[in-house]
Design a protein around this motif. Structure first.
Motif, PDB file in Angstrom:
ATOM      1  N   ILE A  61      29.510  15.478  19.073  1.00 53.37           N
ATOM      2  CA  ILE A  61      30.297  16.398  18.247  1.00 53.37           C
ATOM      3  C   ILE A  61      30.644  15.740  16.918  1.00 53.37           C
ATOM      4  O   ILE A  61      30.503  16.354  15.856  1.00 53.37           O
ATOM      5  CB  ILE A  61      31.573  16.861  18.995  1.00 53.37           C
ATOM      6  N   LYS A  62      31.075  14.484  16.954  1.00 54.56           N
ATOM      7  CA  LYS A  62      31.449  13.761  15.728  1.00 54.56           C
ATOM      8  C   LYS A  62      30.318  13.758  14.707  1.00 54.56           C
ATOM      9  O   LYS A  62      30.568  13.831  13.503  1.00 54.56           O
ATOM     10  CB  LYS A  62      31.833  12.312  16.052  1.00 54.56           C
ATOM     11  N   LEU A  63      29.090  13.669  15.177  1.00 54.51           N
ATOM     12  CA  LEU A  63      27.940  13.610  14.275  1.00 54.51           C
ATOM     13  C   LEU A  63      27.732  14.899  13.495  1.00 54.51           C
ATOM     14  O   LEU A  63      27.092  14.888  12.439  1.00 54.51           O
ATOM     15  CB  LEU A  63      26.663  13.300  15.070  1.00 54.51           C
ATOM     16  N   PHE A  64      28.259  16.005  13.994  1.00 55.12           N
ATOM     17  CA  PHE A  64      27.989  17.295  13.382  1.00 55.12           C
ATOM     18  C   PHE A  64      29.221  17.954  12.761  1.00 55.12           C
ATOM     19  O   PHE A  64      29.194  19.130  12.418  1.00 55.12           O
ATOM     20  CB  PHE A  64      27.304  18.215  14.404  1.00 55.12           C
ATOM     21  N   LEU A  65      30.260  17.168  12.579  1.00 51.43           N
ATOM     22  CA  LEU A  65      31.449  17.651  11.883  1.00 51.43           C
ATOM     23  C   LEU A  65      31.288  17.382  10.393  1.00 51.43           C
ATOM     24  O   LEU A  65      30.891  16.287  10.007  1.00 51.43           O
ATOM     25  CB  LEU A  65      32.701  16.941  12.400  1.00 51.43           C
ATOM     26  N   ARG A  66      31.579  18.351   9.602  1.00 51.86           N
ATOM     27  CA  ARG A  66      31.523  18.175   8.152  1.00 51.86           C
ATOM     28  C   ARG A  66      32.951  18.149   7.617  1.00 51.86           C
ATOM     29  O   ARG A  66      33.696  19.120   7.776  1.00 51.86           O
ATOM     30  CB  ARG A  66      30.758  19.319   7.492  1.00 51.86           C
ATOM     31  N   ILE A  73      40.550  18.331  15.240  1.00 54.30           N
ATOM     32  CA  ILE A  73      40.123  19.609  15.813  1.00 54.30           C
ATOM     33  C   ILE A  73      41.180  20.088  16.804  1.00 54.30           C
ATOM     34  O   ILE A  73      41.659  19.313  17.628  1.00 54.30           O
ATOM     35  CB  ILE A  73      38.766  19.460  16.530  1.00 54.30           C
ATOM     36  N   ALA A  74      41.503  21.355  16.733  1.00 58.15           N
ATOM     37  CA  ALA A  74      42.438  21.937  17.696  1.00 58.15           C
ATOM     38  C   ALA A  74      41.899  21.736  19.113  1.00 58.15           C
ATOM     39  O   ALA A  74      40.691  21.833  19.343  1.00 58.15           O
ATOM     40  CB  ALA A  74      42.622  23.424  17.407  1.00 58.15           C
ATOM     41  N   SER A  75      42.775  21.456  20.035  1.00 59.35           N
ATOM     42  CA  SER A  75      42.358  21.187  21.420  1.00 59.35           C
ATOM     43  C   SER A  75      41.576  22.347  22.027  1.00 59.35           C
ATOM     44  O   SER A  75      40.620  22.126  22.777  1.00 59.35           O
ATOM     45  CB  SER A  75      43.579  20.871  22.282  1.00 59.35           C
ATOM     46  N   VAL A  76      41.953  23.557  21.696  1.00 57.19           N
ATOM     47  CA  VAL A  76      41.226  24.728  22.197  1.00 57.19           C
ATOM     48  C   VAL A  76      39.772  24.664  21.721  1.00 57.19           C
ATOM     49  O   VAL A  76      38.832  24.830  22.503  1.00 57.19           O
ATOM     50  CB  VAL A  76      41.896  26.040  21.736  1.00 57.19           C
ATOM     51  N   LEU A  78      38.112  22.054  20.607  1.00 54.85           N
ATOM     52  CA  LEU A  78      37.430  20.883  21.161  1.00 54.85           C
ATOM     53  C   LEU A  78      36.923  21.174  22.575  1.00 54.85           C
ATOM     54  O   LEU A  78      35.776  20.868  22.907  1.00 54.85           O
ATOM     55  CB  LEU A  78      38.342  19.658  21.157  1.00 54.85           C
ATOM     56  N   ALA A  79      37.747  21.777  23.398  1.00 52.12           N
ATOM     57  CA  ALA A  79      37.330  22.112  24.764  1.00 52.12           C
ATOM     58  C   ALA A  79      36.139  23.074  24.748  1.00 52.12           C
ATOM     59  O   ALA A  79      35.192  22.913  25.515  1.00 52.12           O
ATOM     60  CB  ALA A  79      38.498  22.708  25.552  1.00 52.12           C
ATOM     61  N   ILE A  80      36.161  24.052  23.860  1.00 52.28           N
ATOM     62  CA  ILE A  80      35.055  25.005  23.746  1.00 52.28           C
ATOM     63  C   ILE A  80      33.788  24.292  23.296  1.00 52.28           C
ATOM     64  O   ILE A  80      32.703  24.518  23.850  1.00 52.28           O
ATOM     65  CB  ILE A  80      35.426  26.163  22.792  1.00 52.28           C
ATOM     66  N   LEU A  81      33.905  23.430  22.294  1.00 49.36           N
ATOM     67  CA  LEU A  81      32.742  22.668  21.823  1.00 49.36           C
ATOM     68  C   LEU A  81      32.188  21.769  22.918  1.00 49.36           C
ATOM     69  O   LEU A  81      30.964  21.665  23.082  1.00 49.36           O
ATOM     70  CB  LEU A  81      33.110  21.833  20.594  1.00 49.36           C
ATOM     71  N   GLU A  82      33.065  21.118  23.661  1.00 48.21           N
ATOM     72  CA  GLU A  82      32.603  20.236  24.737  1.00 48.21           C
ATOM     73  C   GLU A  82      31.789  21.013  25.765  1.00 48.21           C
ATOM     74  O   GLU A  82      30.743  20.550  26.224  1.00 48.21           O
ATOM     75  CB  GLU A  82      33.787  19.535  25.401  1.00 48.21           C
ATOM     76  N   ILE A  83      32.245  22.197  26.118  1.00 42.40           N
ATOM     77  CA  ILE A  83      31.516  23.011  27.088  1.00 42.40           C
ATOM     78  C   ILE A  83      30.155  23.415  26.530  1.00 42.40           C
ATOM     79  O   ILE A  83      29.135  23.292  27.208  1.00 42.40           O
ATOM     80  CB  ILE A  83      32.343  24.246  27.498  1.00 42.40           C
ATOM     81  N   ALA A  84      30.123  23.877  25.288  1.00 40.28           N
ATOM     82  CA  ALA A  84      28.856  24.308  24.694  1.00 40.28           C
ATOM     83  C   ALA A  84      27.879  23.142  24.565  1.00 40.28           C
ATOM     84  O   ALA A  84      26.698  23.277  24.910  1.00 40.28           O
ATOM     85  CB  ALA A  84      29.109  24.947  23.325  1.00 40.28           C
ATOM     86  N   GLU A 115      38.449  29.652  13.763  1.00 40.26           N
ATOM     87  CA  GLU A 115      37.773  28.789  14.725  1.00 40.26           C
ATOM     88  C   GLU A 115      36.397  29.290  15.186  1.00 40.26           C
ATOM     89  O   GLU A 115      35.495  28.470  15.359  1.00 40.26           O
ATOM     90  CB  GLU A 115      38.674  28.520  15.930  1.00 40.26           C
ATOM     91  N   PRO A 116      36.197  30.599  15.403  1.00 42.16           N
ATOM     92  CA  PRO A 116      34.848  31.018  15.805  1.00 42.16           C
ATOM     93  C   PRO A 116      33.772  30.601  14.788  1.00 42.16           C
ATOM     94  O   PRO A 116      32.706  30.110  15.177  1.00 42.16           O
ATOM     95  CB  PRO A 116      34.956  32.544  15.912  1.00 42.16           C
ATOM     96  N   ALA A 117      34.063  30.752  13.508  1.00 46.00           N
ATOM     97  CA  ALA A 117      33.092  30.360  12.476  1.00 46.00           C
ATOM     98  C   ALA A 117      32.904  28.845  12.467  1.00 46.00           C
ATOM     99  O   ALA A 117      31.777  28.356  12.307  1.00 46.00           O
ATOM    100  CB  ALA A 117      33.553  30.852  11.110  1.00 46.00           C
ATOM    101  N   PHE A 118      33.987  28.098  12.644  1.00 49.52           N
ATOM    102  CA  PHE A 118      33.904  26.638  12.693  1.00 49.52           C
ATOM    103  C   PHE A 118      33.024  26.193  13.860  1.00 49.52           C
ATOM    104  O   PHE A 118      32.108  25.371  13.701  1.00 49.52           O
ATOM    105  CB  PHE A 118      35.316  26.045  12.818  1.00 49.52           C
TER     106      PHE A 118
END
Length: 132
Positions: A61-66, A73-76, A78-84, A115-118
């Motif tokens: 995830i860190k590699l693709f944050l601009r 990142i909001a915890s909500v 982050l959890a969604i990104l981790e799952i995806a 957040e959805p766009a992020f």
């Protein structure tokens, strides 16, 4: 149980794990003891998988944050990104576009307006640069 509902249940567990030192199996057991909480095998394996691979996933995830750091990142989100990321990297029967769409839908339901766009942007960058 449909996959979206299973992901949603896994999201709740993964989100909770961000604030708790309790291991995922114990969180699952606690959740199953609550009335009206139904976890299927996919919910459980997804939550356990995310937590077991969290360090690797968070590095990706860190590699693709601009212009963002992971601790901002909001915890909500982050959890969604981790799952995806987990589904894209480790679950063979989930196509990348499905994982992205489901993540965006979770964000629409649980996260802030931007957040959805992020989330879509981070996952889109990952897919584009990794040909997933």
């Amino acid at each position: 149980m449909k996959r979206f509902k299973a992901r949603e249940r896994a999201f709740i567990l993964v989100f909770e794990s961000l604030f708790s030192d309790t291991d995922m199996n114990s969180l699952i057991e606690l959740a199953e003891n609550v009335e009206d909480v139904n976890l299927n095998g996919y919910s459980k394996s997804l939550a356990i998988g995310v937590v077991s691979k969290r360090a690797e996933i968070d590095e990706k995830i860190k590699l693709f944050l601009r212009k963002w750091k992971i601790d901002r990142i909001a915890s909500v989100s982050l959890a969604i990104l981790e799952i995806a990321f987990y589904e894209i990297l480790y679950v063979d029967d989930v196509d990348s576009p499905v994982a992205i769409n489901e993540a965006v839908e979770l964000a629409k339901k649980y996260a802030g307006d931007d957040e959805p766009a992020f989330i879509n942007g981070v996952l889109g960058n990952f897919i584009r640069l990794n040909n997933k």
